[in-house]
Design an enzyme around this catalytic site. Structure first.
Site, short mmCIF file in Angstrom:
data_model
loop_
_atom_site.label_atom_id
_atom_site.label_comp_id
_atom_site.label_asym_id
_atom_site.label_seq_id
_atom_site.Cartn_x
_atom_site.Cartn_y
_atom_site.Cartn_z
N GLY A 208 -2.77 33.17 -5.74
CA GLY A 208 -2.30 34.53 -5.55
C GLY A 208 -1.42 34.94 -6.71
N GLU B 112 7.54 34.96 -5.71
CA GLU B 112 7.62 34.43 -7.07
C GLU B 112 9.02 34.58 -7.65
OE1 GLU B 112 5.15 32.68 -7.70
OE2 GLU B 112 3.92 33.57 -6.12
#
Length: 962
Positions: free
Chosen positions: A349, A386
């Site tokens: 992803g 992230e």
């Protein structure tokens, strides 16, 4: 790493093609090398495992250091100087894209040794000094490095091996220099190639994906997370392209190399970091930028995407999320910039490369004309995931991959906190229950599950490391850390987290280091726990599975046992705690919250019941505990009655929990299946998203088990009756579907209403979908709202024939919007025409038709279709050797694939096929899907038993429920 998903020949012929292809690649690389280097006559082919100076032959199996997968502790890298030159044009002679490179690593000798092992995979080396693959020099003045005796490539363990004539001196420093060439392949790992079309031109991007063990494919390195170093990166690239890396650009100049006029971009040195966090990219992308408190934030993507404003949402949300994590960690963002880039080809992803985060296009780019509400949420949560890693994972890194769960589980938990900061009106924090807790329960309830933390010695090979990137590490990790934060209080949890990050900054840690810092916070805040943080959490980390907590409301006795979806399955894994947990219990009685309790043993009397028989008990409030809850029959009856009469008195998350627990307890034969079905009777009154989503998710299992049997018709009739009020509710709310609901959850539930109404053949819904789709097909103007496109496309294609499918396929091929392509790719699998599904399956192995990153999920989409199930299974079996060899573990998510194509299995014949598939392909292997094969077998056995025991009762229930 963000959560990811992801030809027509007989197997024998495919094998021949593969062998020929491998040989052709070796020959082609040799030609390229001869063209690129004047020293071509001194090179060794890595694919052939070439050697120089006849290295010593060792018996097999060998106990030599180069036959072990872990690096010895003798050498510690300090910094690297790496120069790479990717060629973005095809060599027409060889048919290959390549890159060339030079690397110099300075390391310290920690223990006297005459051996250098450094990771290297699929790199071809130019021979340097004395006909060897590297050059060794001493950094210490007056010190001379020993000469290299032998140098060779050890293919299986992926090393460049240098045996020396003398020994390196402890505490002295040395330089190791290499020159090499590699293929810029489209394999989605290491330094690889991504291609896309723009303005009718095929363009190439050189990009990276190093995690977990592919930095060694880009340059020789000590490729383990504890081997942190500083990296000085230089990229050679064509004029008109942009070079990016972890650090800021230091300088860029025009140079002439080997007759080529090119650009040389040198980057500022990185912080001390692990190899798997490195990134370097060359493209002609555009960007937009912003600066927040001195931190430069840039969003890179294809020029057309940036021009269309598709990076604006990510840019607007990155700043607030970054500032949130600075407060949460009590630590400034440690870098001067935060680049984020959307790539056309990307296996995961997203990836948390420090200062240069890489994403799939669908995980970063938002366009309100094409992107749904769920697409927007995915972007917000993945960005948060992230950015959370910039501290937790990057600043402080696990010592070895056996603790991966802590890194990914933590980011998977706090991504909801970061997304909530970006979109406070969404109430997104609640959705962790559906997306992570309930999701991973299904895996962790199998006897073939595994603990969060593995023994370090059990995780050695790259394939074993890759296998850890599963739902257990991500979703169970997130679930137990959320539970921990709840019973510690968020204040104590964040304080312990902050001191942990400060103590281990720019270094490495193990998961128990976090427990130690949280324990200090517990003591500082005077929090009363039944045991230490370490002892409580080890019961959740060191043994697989989770408990079902049973509450007897007539006696107040609370007990626990290991929850297994198939209670007859054999648990062979030994538990250090005998499958008992220290369980925090938050509960309410008839709508009133009670004092929390702890269950520390197999059973205990910890709930007082001084109340009339009409009172009901509900435990695990807001599902903060990682366990299921069962009750005595009387309390179950009262809860079901309360759902029917006044469901809103039960918190919405716990309404979702009651449905999910009941269905899974029934599958485990703890309560009757009829009781689980009874929890759905109130749904014709329910309007909230979470309970409906929980119910539909569990009813998916009933569709898998019964959509080929006589139960299907009565089940459809009942569910159509239950969903029709919800369909009408949203029809009225949206003025006959002319507008979108305001609330985030309402938008989700509108999709559920239409999807389930069409699935149960509600004529008004089917007509609506076909009408909207045909209007688009005949007018070329798509007025279907992005929220509804996937379900409308799917139902229209399912109801149509070749004409509808071909139209959608053409749209899929022509769209330049990745998220629209994803919706069409999903919907193309909905057709009921077997010949179209077979053709679609063939396309998944042709990257020009379906990108490699999407092959797995496309096959699974087809397998989800009752018509496509057997076709997808036959396809995977017939082509397993080709799939595994050609696509490799890095580009195919094998666990998702195997689980996806076998989830409907429920007959002895299908079980035999699955066991035969495992046996026949044992030599080829299953890569990251090895555990998934065993889980699929276990799940199939459970399904067979469940059907035998429940089919007749379920049929009777649906026949009489209306």
């Amino acid at each position: 790493m963000g959560k990811g998903f992801y030809i027509g020949k007989a197997v024998g012929i495919v094998g021949i093609i593969l062998c020929a292809g491998a040989l052709a690649t070796i020959i082609a690389l040799s030609v390229v090398y001869s063209q690129e280097k004047t020293k071509s006559n001194n090179q060794v082919s890595p694919t052939a495992g070439g050697t120089t100076a006849n290295p010593p032959v060792t018996p097999s199996p060998s106990n030599e250091p180069w036959d072990k997968y872990r690096l010895p502790k003798t050498l510690v890298p300090d910094h690297y100087n790496v120069t790479l030159w990717p060629r973005l044009t095809l060599n027409t002679t060889t048919g290959l894209y390549i890159f060339t490179g030079e690397s110099s690593v300075e390391f310290k000798c920690a223990e006297e040794t005459d051996l250098i092992l450094i990771h290297s995979n699929k790199l071809n080396y130019t021979k340097l000094e004395n006909d060897h693959l590297a050059r060794l020099t001493s950094v210490n003045s007056g010190d001379k490095a020993p000469s290299i005796k032998y140098s060779w490539l050890q293919g299986v363990t992926q090393y460049l091996v240098l045996q020396l004539n003398g020994k390196l001196v402890k505490d002295h420093r040395y330089h190791l220099d290499t020159e090499f060439t590699g293929e810029l392949a489209d394999d989605l790992g290491g330094f690889y190639r991504s291609e896309y079309q723009e303005d009718g031109i095929t363009k190439v991007v050189a990009t990276t994906q190093m995690q977990p063990t592919d930095a060694r494919k880009a340059f020789p390195c000590f490729d383990e997370p504890a081997m942190k170093a500083i990296f000085y990166i230089t990229l050679i690239h064509n004029h008109g392209t942009v070079a990016l890396s972890n650090g800021e650009v230091k300088e860029s100049s025009n140079v002439t190399i080997e007759g080529h006029n090119v650009q040389k971009t040198t980057f500022e040195p990185t912080e001390k970091m692990s190899t798997y966090l490195l990134a370097f990219i060359v493209s002609d992308f555009a960007f937009i930028n912003n600066t927040i408190d001195g931190v430069l934030i840039r969003i890179f993507a294809k020029k057309s995407a940036i021009a269309a404003g598709q990076g604006e949402y990510a840019l607007n949300k990155t700043g607030p999320i970054l500032k949130f994590f600075e407060r949460y960690y009590n630590s400034r963002y440690p870098l001067p910039k935060s680049d984020q880039i959307a790539l056309p080809d990307f296996n995961a992803g997203a990836m948390e490369n420090w200062g240069l985060i890489t994403y799939r296009e669908t995980a970063l780019l938002y366009d309100e004309k094409f992107s749904s509400n769920s697409n927007k949420q995915r972007i917000a949560t993945i960005i948060a995931h992230e950015l959370a890693h910039m501290w937790f994972g990057n600043l402080v890194t696990v010592k070895w991959w056996n603790d991966l769960w802590l890194n990914e589980g933590f980011a998977s938990y706090v991504e909801y906190l970061g997304a909530h900061e970006a979109e406070p009106d969404w109430n997104v924090k609640d959705l962790i229950v559906l997306s992570d807790v309930h999701r991973v329960f299904a895996v962790d309830a199998l006897a073939s599950s595994h603990p969060l933390s593995s023994r370090e010695e059990d995780i050695q090979k790259p394939a074993q490391i890759s296998e850890l990137f599963d739902a257990i590490s991500y979703s169970k990790g997130a679930s137990v850390l959320r539970m921990l934060s709840d019973f510690l209080t968020e204040e104590a949890f964040t304080e312990g987290l902050q001191t942990y990050l400060k103590r281990f900054a720019f270094g490495n840690a193990v998961y128990t280091d976090l427990w130690d810092h949280l324990q200090m916070a517990v003591i500082a805040h005077g929090i009363n726990l039944p045991d230490t943080v370490k002892n409580i959490m080890n019961t959740w980390v060191l043994q697989m599975g989770f408990p079902v907590v049973t509450i007897n409301t007539t006696t107040g006795v609370v007990s626990q046992e290991h929850f297994l979806l198939d209670p007859d399955s054999e648990v062979t894994a030994v538990s250090p705690f005998n499958y008992e947990w220290i369980v925090p219990i938050k509960w309410m009685k008839t709508g009133f919250i009670q004092e929390p309790q702890w269950l520390r043993s197999k059973s205990a009397t910890i709930i007082e019941m001084k109340a009339p028989l009409t009172d009901w008990v509900l435990a695990n409030l807001d599902v903060v505990g990682y366990y299921r809850v069962n009750y005595d029959q009387g309390n179950w009856n009262r809860l079901v009655d309360h759902l029917k009469n006044n469901h809103k008195l039960i918190p919405v998350i716990n309404r979702a929990q009651l449905v999910d627990d009941a269905f899974n307890l029934a599958r485990a034969k703890i309560i009757p299946t009829e009781l689980a079905l009874d929890t759905t009777k109130y749904l014709n009154q329910e309007r909230d998203y979470m309970p409906w989503e929980s119910a539909l998710s569990n009813l998916d299992f009933f569709y898998l088990m019964f959509d080929r049997s006589e139960v299907y018709g009565p089940m459809q009739n009942y569910l159509r009756n239950q969903v029709t009020p919800l369909f009408d509710y949203y029809k009225n709310m949206t003025d006959d579907w002319s507008k979108v609901p305001d609330g985030h959850m309402d938008q989700y539930n509108q999709v559920n209403a239409i999807s389930m109404a069409c699935r149960t053949d509600l004529e008004e819904c089917l007509l609506l979908s076909k009408t909207w789709f045909n209007q688009w097909r005949t007018t070329s103007e798509n007025k279907i709202h992005p929220n509804l496109r996937s379900t409308v496309y799917c139902n229209a294609i399912a109801a149509g024939g070749a004409q509808e499918w071909e139209f959608a396929w053409t749209e899929f091929q022509n769209t330049t919007i990745a998220i629209e392509a994803d919706k069409l790719r999903f919907s193309l699998a909905c057709t009921k025409q077997p010949w179209l599904l077979n053709r679609y399956l063939e396309y998944t192995l042709i990257p020009g038709m379906i990108r490699k990153q999407d092959a797995t999920s496309t096959i699974v989409y087809i397998a989800n279709n009752v018509v496509g199930q057997s076709l997808a299974w036959d396809f995977v079996r017939a082509r397993w050797s080709y799939i595994f060899t050609e696509y490799g573990g890095g580009s195919f998510s094998f666990s998702n694939l195997i689980n996806g194509v076998t989830q409907r299995f429920s007959t002895e014949f299908e079980l035999q096929q699955l066991e035969k598939f495992k046996a026949e392909n044992s030599e080829i292997g299953f890569g990251s899907g090895t555990l998934a094969v065993d889980q699929s077998i276990e799940r199939t056995i459970s399904n067979i038993k469940w059907l035998t025991e429940n089919k007749e009762n379920v049929l009777n229930w649906f026949n009489t429920a209306l």
